[in-house]
Scaffold this active site. Structure first.
Site, PDB file in Angstrom:
ATOM      1  N   LYS A 225       0.843  -1.207   0.000  1.00  0.00           N
ATOM      2  CA  LYS A 225       0.000   0.000   0.000  1.00  0.00           C
ATOM      3  C   LYS A 225       0.873   1.250   0.000  1.00  0.00           C
ATOM      4  O   LYS A 225       0.587   2.213  -0.727  1.00  0.00           O
ATOM      5  CB  LYS A 225      -0.932   0.005   1.217  1.00  0.00           C
ATOM      6  CG  LYS A 225      -1.811   1.253   1.364  1.00  0.00           C
ATOM      7  CD  LYS A 225      -2.917   1.327   0.324  1.00  0.00           C
ATOM      8  CE  LYS A 225      -3.664   2.661   0.332  1.00  0.00           C
ATOM      9  NZ  LYS A 225      -4.669   2.808   1.363  1.00  0.00           N
TER      10      LYS A 225
ATOM     11  N   LYS B 290      -0.915  11.824   4.827  1.00  0.00           N
ATOM     12  CA  LYS B 290      -0.757  10.862   5.923  1.00  0.00           C
ATOM     13  C   LYS B 290      -0.112   9.565   5.397  1.00  0.00           C
ATOM     14  O   LYS B 290       0.809   9.013   5.999  1.00  0.00           O
ATOM     15  CB  LYS B 290      -2.135  10.559   6.531  1.00  0.00           C
ATOM     16  CG  LYS B 290      -2.087   9.737   7.791  1.00  0.00           C
ATOM     17  CD  LYS B 290      -2.725   8.367   7.827  1.00  0.00           C
ATOM     18  CE  LYS B 290      -3.670   7.849   6.835  1.00  0.00           C
ATOM     19  NZ  LYS B 290      -3.988   6.420   6.940  1.00  0.00           N
TER      20      LYS B 290
END
Lengths: 296, 296
Positions: free
Chosen positions: A171, A239
């Site tokens: 990811k 983030k």
């Protein structure tokens, strides 16, 4: 059907939990704010007050939370999942967090005789609603096999990448490539515009060659059409890059372009664009080139 | 058939000139070194000693040169193309150079009553041999219409981007996107490897989502298989980024990621990789992460 404890009913978690209910899974839900809980209760879910209480009633725990501290609290906190984890249970964290957290959860689960997977997703809210997420899974093969029928309710492409943490690493790689490609496309289209060349014609011409990417297709069009409603919010992508940079630090892999784009997303947020689609990164480049209207 | 003066018989120019001969164009060739001239003479080309001499015998002049100073010399030098340019002629520069040069050539051509196009290409040596280059054209519509039958001998996708210089701007945009996407893919695959995750599995998983690009497909595979024979040489891509950065300076468009990748290509060259394929950029990231064998 196995009872699923579902913790975290945000923009992604809500439609995912709903898809599990529709597939016939008894579901126990936990959430910080009450609104989404009531909505899910109306669809037949039970509600639990704490992660531990939900875990006690379930064979499978799924978490879909905003950031690393939330995941730490929900698993390792005083009323956390791990305080109620029993042998044979399966813990699936689908949040995007540091791979190191995934490994810590897996270790604690193993100590309790349970399985654990990190299973972050891509595909956004639309993918969550349609049950068509891409799911990148880290963990051992037995836990993966046990989880597959549930993950296939939520996603279309469910791939085991490797051992615990590998899903989070994949990811992070995904978010690096998307962010840096956004920057690449943003720089090219800004150069074209500033040099007096139609950026739409440039994008069209470049799609046929080695510059082709999904980002040039989808986000390049957003940049040209000023379609900056999310989509995927810039603050969330920043983030995710913070997580990627932390993963790079642990792995001793310097990521110079990722770091640069992290800073440029910080600039986008400083300019009021935290809630805009990440393709609004192009407005930072426009501001650097003296054009200062983010909506213009 | 119009006689074509072809100036610059490098890796790209040689097969392009040959395709024009095969299509039936009488061709007058000019080149710095004699080897490629002799080979082309054997195919029926005439040879001229200077750009001016070649231009005197031709209706159309095509230049395919290495860098901006070569183009300046060939057009504006004492025995240059412009000294022999007559009304009705057409000048086509297919080199990759600064858009400002393209505009200067077009202006000088206009003064002589001639047309001019900037028409840089992508597709590499293989595209040149097959007559399947992508050609990005800047210049007015009349000159474009006049050039089209010739350009279609050389390329498959021939697109008019806009006025003089627009072809070079589009090429700069292309080289920015390819370079920065190479860096994106390089950072992701290096992170995966250093974090103990199989980069082949990561690449495969990411090709299905928003991280998809031709670079991830083609150059990502080159990185994994260590296929660093060119392809497209790193030193040429650095040259193209230098042109892009100069175009950005004139247009007041700062290009931070392009500048970063320019420096990392400089590192690749410093480490002996000037002649390697640009996908060897990943070896710089590996070196930064403590793995120092460019071939390993």
């Amino acid at each position: 059907m196995q009872t699923v404890a579902f913790i975290g009913l945000g923009i992604m978690g809500r439609p995912m939990a709903l898809n599990l209910i529709r597939a016939g899974h008894p579901l126990v839900a936990v959430n910080r704010s009450p609104g989404p809980l009531q909505a899910l209760e109306a669809q037949g879910a039970k509600v639990a007050p704490t992660p531990a209480a939900a875990a006690r009633d379930a064979q499978v725990v799924i978490t879909m939370l905003g950031d690393t501290p939330d995941v730490e609290q929900v698993y390792f906190g005083p009323q956390g999942v791990l305080s109620a984890t029993r042998a044979g249970m399966l813990l699936i964290d689908m949040s995007t967090v540091d791979p190191a957290i995934a490994r810590r959860i897996a270790e604690a689960a193993r100590d309790a005789g349970a399985g654990a997977l990190d299973a972050p997703v891509s595909g956004g809210e639309a993918g969550a609603r349609a049950g068509e997420l891409s799911i990148m899974v880290g963990g051992d093969e037995a836990a993966f096999a046990q989880a597959l029928p549930i993950l296939e309710v939520l996603g279309k492409r469910v791939v085991r990448i490797g051992p615990s943490g590998a899903g989070q690493v994949a990811k992070a790689c995904n978010q690096i490539i998307v962010a840096v490609t956004l920057e690449a496309v943003g720089e090219a289209l800004t150069l074209a515009k500033r040099a007096g060349v139609d950026p739409e014609v440039v994008r069209e011409a470049l799609l046929g060659g080695f510059a082709q990417s999904r980002v040039l297709e989808v986000h390049g069009l957003r940049m040209l059409q000023r379609q900056f409603q999310p989509g995927f919010r810039a603050e969330l992508h920043r983030k995710d890059l913070r997580i990627a940079l932390a993963a790079g630090r642990s792995a001793q892999a310097p990521l110079p372009a990722t770091a640069l784009v992290h800073e440029l997303l910080t600039a986008l947020m400083a300019r009021g664009g935290a809630g805009l689609d990440h393709s609004a990164l192009v407005t930072v480049l426009e501001a650097l080139s003296g054009q200062s209207d983010p909506a213009g």
